[in-house]
Design a protein around this motif. Structure first.
Motif, PDB file in Angstrom:
ATOM      1  N   PRO A 126       0.848  -1.198   0.000  1.00 14.82           N
ATOM      2  CA  PRO A 126       0.000   0.000   0.000  1.00 14.82           C
ATOM      3  C   PRO A 126       0.883   1.247   0.000  1.00 14.82           C
ATOM      4  O   PRO A 126       2.058   1.201   0.373  1.00 14.82           O
ATOM      5  N   SER A 129       1.481   2.258   4.847  1.00 18.35           N
ATOM      6  CA  SER A 129       1.098   1.135   5.707  1.00 18.35           C
ATOM      7  C   SER A 129       0.402   1.624   6.973  1.00 18.35           C
ATOM      8  O   SER A 129      -0.447   0.933   7.530  1.00 18.35           O
ATOM      9  N   GLN A 132      -3.194   2.097   6.244  1.00 11.84           N
ATOM     10  CA  GLN A 132      -3.842   0.781   6.159  1.00 11.84           C
ATOM     11  C   GLN A 132      -4.182   0.256   7.557  1.00 11.84           C
ATOM     12  O   GLN A 132      -5.300  -0.204   7.812  1.00 11.84           O
TER      13      GLN A 132
ATOM     14  N   GLU B  55      -1.442  -6.354   1.072  1.00  8.45           N
ATOM     15  CA  GLU B  55      -2.704  -5.634   0.841  1.00  8.45           C
ATOM     16  C   GLU B  55      -3.685  -5.824   1.986  1.00  8.45           C
ATOM     17  O   GLU B  55      -4.675  -5.103   2.067  1.00  8.45           O
ATOM     18  N   PRO B  57      -4.450  -5.947   6.182  1.00  9.13           N
ATOM     19  CA  PRO B  57      -3.868  -5.403   7.406  1.00  9.13           C
ATOM     20  C   PRO B  57      -3.702  -6.435   8.527  1.00  9.13           C
ATOM     21  O   PRO B  57      -3.231  -6.082   9.602  1.00  9.13           O
TER      22      PRO B  57
END
Lengths: 190, 101
Positions: A126, A129, A132, B55, B57
């Motif tokens: 991403p 992070s 995220q 991708e 978490p």
């Protein structure tokens, strides 16, 4: 995008440092030195997390562990077994069985790590992070944070309970109706 | 390749921590061993996130949980250590065997 070769070298170096510091924790004679060896191990792991683009977790680890080890050093000095090297003594028991257990666990894990056919990476990194993680905490993984919150709250209560002196409920029972206080040494105030 | 290397480092940390937690006599040194084990778990979680599922978490959440476990372990460990020391001047695991099954 995978790690650059420079980052791989740094990760390997930091990994060696973290394991060496971890071994030093149980080798050094002074428990205060052991605390700071553990801190070095944590900081090396934080460095690896930084190389893996987990900026937030790396910074949190570094800050939290620095403070935690600073507090731990105080307790280590309180409970030091060999203060100022004046009381040389063995700090271990059952060392051989423990070493065998540690080596066996390490060997089994390494065997698995190098024989498993790891899946290829799904998706790409991403952009951020931290974002995220923050979005996960506040939406899809909120239950985890709820449980963590309750756990930390229970820890606060348990710590307070463990830290308080014997109170009137310890002495006179849950309904405070015991005629004679239940004291370890009799003769205290009614 | 790098994933396996980092996971091997994590395995080494877990092995050393297990040795410490099993072999140390002092209660606070046992806690150091436990922290080293959690340290290895954090490293493995971070590596799994970067190399396998960046991708999602979930691996990051695992690291967060490991951090919290470490904080709780330290708070409760020192609370229990101080309580047993205050009650009976015991700071060795060999003397604290009331709960032996």
């Amino acid at each position: 995008m995978m790690l650059t070769s420079l980052a791989i070298v740094a990760v390997i170096l930091l990994g060696l440092i973290s394991v060496a510091a971890g071994v030093a924790v149980f080798v050094v004679d002074s428990m205060a030195k052991a605390t700071f060896a553990l801190l070095v191990s944590f900081l090396a792991v934080a460095g690896i997390l930084l190389a893996l683009e987990l900026t937030y977790l790396a910074v949190v680890t570094a800050l939290m562990m620095t403070i935690e080890m600073a507090i731990m050093a105080v307790f280590m000095i309180m409970f030091m077994m060999n203060p100022a090297g004046l009381m040389p003594m063995t700090m271990v028991h059952n060392a051989r069985t423990s070493a065998v257990a540690g080596v066996v666990v390490f060997a089994v894990l390494v065997l698995g790590i190098w024989t498993i056919d790891w899946p290829a990476r799904v998706g790409s990194l991403p952009a951020d992070s931290t974002r995220q993680l923050g979005e996960a905490i506040m939406s899809s993984h909120m239950l985890v944070m709820l449980v963590i919150g309750i756990g930390l709250f229970a820890t606060i209560i348990s710590g307070t309970v463990l830290a308080t002196h014997r109170g009137r409920y310890d002495r006179f029972g849950p309904d405070l109706r015991t005629a004679k206080p239940n004291d370890p040494v009799s003769g205290g105030l009614r | 390749m790098t994933l396996q290397l980092i996971l091997s480092v994590a395995a080494a940390l877990i092995g050393v921590g297990l040795f410490g937690a099993l072999s140390q006599q002092s209660i606070v040194m046992v806690m150091m061993g436990l922290e080293l084990i959690v340290n290895g778990v954090m490293l493995a979680g971070g590596a799994a996130w970067y190399f396998l599922t960046p991708e999602l978490p979930d691996a990051q959440m695992l690291v967060v949980v490991a951090l919290v476990v470490m904080a709780v372990e330290m708070a409760m460990g020192f609370g229990a250590t101080l309580a047993i020391y205050r009650a009976r001047q015991v700071d060795m695991v060999d003397d604290a065997t009331e709960l032996r099954g």
